[in-house]
Design a protein around this motif. Structure first.
Motif, mmCIF file in Angstrom:
data_model
loop_
_atom_site.group_PDB
_atom_site.id
_atom_site.type_symbol
_atom_site.label_atom_id
_atom_site.label_comp_id
_atom_site.label_asym_id
_atom_site.label_seq_id
_atom_site.Cartn_x
_atom_site.Cartn_y
_atom_site.Cartn_z
ATOM 1 N N THR A 6 -3.742 -6.351 12.664
ATOM 2 C CA THR A 6 -3.360 -4.951 12.494
ATOM 3 C C THR A 6 -1.842 -4.796 12.471
ATOM 4 O O THR A 6 -1.306 -3.943 11.757
ATOM 5 C CB THR A 6 -3.964 -4.076 13.605
ATOM 6 O OG1 THR A 6 -3.574 -4.603 14.884
ATOM 7 C CG2 THR A 6 -5.469 -4.048 13.518
ATOM 8 N N GLY A 7 -1.142 -5.633 13.249
ATOM 9 C CA GLY A 7 0.318 -5.609 13.192
ATOM 10 C C GLY A 7 0.826 -6.032 11.833
ATOM 11 O O GLY A 7 1.797 -5.465 11.311
ATOM 12 N N GLY A 8 0.166 -7.028 11.233
ATOM 13 C CA GLY A 8 0.540 -7.451 9.884
ATOM 14 C C GLY A 8 0.332 -6.345 8.872
ATOM 15 O O GLY A 8 1.166 -6.130 7.969
ATOM 16 N N ILE A 9 -0.777 -5.630 9.008
ATOM 17 C CA ILE A 9 -1.023 -4.483 8.133
ATOM 18 C C ILE A 9 0.072 -3.438 8.320
ATOM 19 O O ILE A 9 0.621 -2.907 7.352
ATOM 20 C CB ILE A 9 -2.401 -3.866 8.446
ATOM 21 C CG1 ILE A 9 -3.520 -4.808 8.021
ATOM 22 C CG2 ILE A 9 -2.560 -2.514 7.746
ATOM 23 C CD1 ILE A 9 -4.893 -4.345 8.425
ATOM 24 N N GLY A 10 0.386 -3.144 9.582
ATOM 25 C CA GLY A 10 1.418 -2.148 9.867
ATOM 26 C C GLY A 10 2.761 -2.528 9.288
ATOM 27 O O GLY A 10 3.490 -1.678 8.761
ATOM 28 N N TYR A 11 3.103 -3.822 9.367
ATOM 29 C CA TYR A 11 4.384 -4.273 8.825
ATOM 30 C C TYR A 11 4.405 -4.138 7.312
ATOM 31 O O TYR A 11 5.397 -3.667 6.730
ATOM 32 C CB TYR A 11 4.655 -5.720 9.217
ATOM 33 C CG TYR A 11 6.048 -6.183 8.839
ATOM 34 C CD1 TYR A 11 7.112 -5.996 9.726
ATOM 35 C CD2 TYR A 11 6.314 -6.756 7.595
ATOM 36 C CE1 TYR A 11 8.396 -6.387 9.386
ATOM 37 C CE2 TYR A 11 7.597 -7.147 7.245
ATOM 38 C CZ TYR A 11 8.633 -6.968 8.144
ATOM 39 O OH TYR A 11 9.910 -7.342 7.795
ATOM 40 N N ALA A 12 3.327 -4.551 6.655
ATOM 41 C CA ALA A 12 3.268 -4.469 5.191
ATOM 42 C C ALA A 12 3.346 -3.023 4.711
ATOM 43 O O ALA A 12 4.041 -2.720 3.727
ATOM 44 C CB ALA A 12 1.992 -5.132 4.684
ATOM 45 N N LEU A 13 2.665 -2.118 5.399
ATOM 46 C CA LEU A 13 2.704 -0.709 5.002
ATOM 47 C C LEU A 13 4.069 -0.096 5.286
ATOM 48 O O LEU A 13 4.536 0.769 4.527
ATOM 49 C CB LEU A 13 1.593 0.063 5.706
ATOM 50 C CG LEU A 13 0.162 -0.365 5.365
ATOM 51 C CD1 LEU A 13 -0.846 0.500 6.104
ATOM 52 C CD2 LEU A 13 -0.084 -0.295 3.859
ATOM 53 N N GLY A 14 4.712 -0.536 6.362
ATOM 54 C CA GLY A 14 6.076 -0.086 6.630
ATOM 55 C C GLY A 14 7.038 -0.578 5.566
ATOM 56 O O GLY A 14 7.903 0.165 5.096
ATOM 57 N N TRP A 15 6.904 -1.848 5.177
ATOM 58 C CA TRP A 15 7.738 -2.423 4.117
ATOM 59 C C TRP A 15 7.527 -1.684 2.805
ATOM 60 O O TRP A 15 8.494 -1.396 2.080
ATOM 61 C CB TRP A 15 7.388 -3.901 3.950
ATOM 62 C CG TRP A 15 8.068 -4.555 2.792
ATOM 63 C CD1 TRP A 15 9.322 -5.114 2.778
ATOM 64 C CD2 TRP A 15 7.538 -4.720 1.470
ATOM 65 N NE1 TRP A 15 9.606 -5.617 1.521
ATOM 66 C CE2 TRP A 15 8.520 -5.387 0.702
ATOM 67 C CE3 TRP A 15 6.330 -4.376 0.856
ATOM 68 C CZ2 TRP A 15 8.334 -5.710 -0.643
ATOM 69 C CZ3 TRP A 15 6.136 -4.682 -0.474
ATOM 70 C CH2 TRP A 15 7.132 -5.347 -1.211
ATOM 71 N N LEU A 16 6.282 -1.372 2.494
ATOM 72 C CA LEU A 16 5.975 -0.638 1.261
ATOM 73 C C LEU A 16 6.685 0.715 1.247
ATOM 74 O O LEU A 16 7.286 1.104 0.241
ATOM 75 C CB LEU A 16 4.465 -0.440 1.144
ATOM 76 C CG LEU A 16 3.977 0.393 -0.051
ATOM 77 C CD1 LEU A 16 4.243 -0.337 -1.354
ATOM 78 C CD2 LEU A 16 2.481 0.703 0.093
ATOM 79 N N SER A 17 6.625 1.424 2.360
ATOM 80 C CA SER A 17 7.273 2.732 2.447
ATOM 81 C C SER A 17 8.788 2.622 2.345
ATOM 82 O O SER A 17 9.427 3.371 1.592
ATOM 83 C CB SER A 17 6.884 3.411 3.758
ATOM 84 O OG SER A 17 7.609 4.607 3.952
ATOM 85 N N LEU A 18 9.355 1.672 3.063
ATOM 86 C CA LEU A 18 10.813 1.553 3.124
ATOM 87 C C LEU A 18 11.428 1.010 1.835
ATOM 88 O O LEU A 18 12.461 1.504 1.374
ATOM 89 C CB LEU A 18 11.204 0.641 4.293
ATOM 90 C CG LEU A 18 10.888 1.161 5.702
ATOM 91 C CD1 LEU A 18 11.057 0.034 6.707
ATOM 92 C CD2 LEU A 18 11.776 2.339 6.058
ATOM 93 N N LYS A 19 10.794 -0.010 1.274
ATOM 94 C CA LYS A 19 11.395 -0.752 0.171
ATOM 95 C C LYS A 19 10.925 -0.345 -1.216
ATOM 96 O O LYS A 19 11.662 -0.505 -2.193
ATOM 97 C CB LYS A 19 11.132 -2.252 0.353
ATOM 98 C CG LYS A 19 11.736 -2.850 1.623
ATOM 99 C CD LYS A 19 13.250 -2.816 1.573
ATOM 100 C CE LYS A 19 13.843 -3.589 2.743
ATOM 101 N NZ LYS A 19 15.334 -3.549 2.734
ATOM 102 N N LYS A 20 9.706 0.160 -1.305
ATOM 103 C CA LYS A 20 9.127 0.385 -2.634
ATOM 104 C C LYS A 20 8.720 1.830 -2.905
ATOM 105 O O LYS A 20 8.367 2.158 -4.036
ATOM 106 C CB LYS A 20 7.897 -0.517 -2.820
ATOM 107 C CG LYS A 20 8.197 -2.010 -2.691
ATOM 108 C CD LYS A 20 9.162 -2.478 -3.764
ATOM 109 C CE LYS A 20 9.477 -3.961 -3.627
ATOM 110 N NZ LYS A 20 10.413 -4.433 -4.685
#
Length: 211
Positions: free
Chosen positions: A163-177
């Motif tokens: 779930t932490g990995g999911i949270g990181y990927a979704l955070g990266w998506l919001s911030l970077k893309k």
């Protein structure tokens, strides 16, 4: 009654998860206008559709076997109105509606608002994007430990990691893309949460219900 209870539960959780960033916004910005845009409830100039698809497929591939083990080993189970609806009416319109409300509103929307829309951005402002995103992902993962009936160390590690990995990927998506938008992460999160109970109820719940 189950459907009504699910709606009330989802609305209550959404309001609670919205109230935290709203109070912060009022105290720091001294105004009401612009709150939803500040939170990330906005569209990006170019929706990152290909990246969204890759993240979604990656989640499904990476998560399948660990979550299968968690359910089969009894370290993780479903509780709440989705299970109650399925046990009472099977694959009915009510069950699908309860799953949709739970997946789209109660979990994915409220969690994206609190963790990616609010917490991630506040932590990134203080610690930088990499550290801030990692911290919110860790908190997001640790919160999900409450879903474990027994605090088995391996199960806890898997839950926090996945779930932490999911949270990181979704955070990266919001911030970077997505220019700070949480809408696209919400879509991915909702799809994963819709598929999860459907797969569990279809393949695992019959034996689980007999235990």
């Amino acid at each position: 009654m189950i459907l009504l209870n699910q709606i009330m539960s989802a609305v209550l959780q959404l309001l609670i998860f919205l109230s935290i960033p709203f109070v912060w916004y009022l105290l720091t910005q001294k105004r009401v206008t612009g709150f939803f845009k500040w939170l990330g409830l906005k569209t990006a100039p170019t929706p990152p559709l290909k990246i969204m698809f890759c993240i979604l497929v990656g989640f499904l591939v990476v998560l399948f076997l660990p979550y299968l083990w968690l359910y089969r080993s009894g370290n993780l189970n479903y509780q709440g109105f989705t299970v109650d609806a399925f046990r009472q009416t099977g694959w009915s319109i009510e069950t699908f509606t309860v799953i949709l409300i739970w997946a789209v509103v109660q979990t994915s929307l409220s969690e994206e608002i609190l963790f990616r829309g609010f917490l991630c951005k506040r932590l990134c402002n203080k610690w930088g994007e990499t550290m801030g995103n990692a911290l919110q992902a860790l908190i997001f993962g640790m919160v999900h430990i409450v879903a474990l009936p027994d605090k088995n160390l391996l199960a806890m590690f898997l839950i926090v990691s996945l779930t932490g990995g999911i949270g990181y990927a979704l955070g990266w998506l919001s911030l970077k893309k997505a220019r700070g938008s949480i809408l696209y992460g919400w879509v991915i999160h909702a799809v994963v949460n819709i598929l999860s109970p459907i797969l569990v109820f279809t393949f695992l719940l019959p034996s689980y219900m007999l235990q």
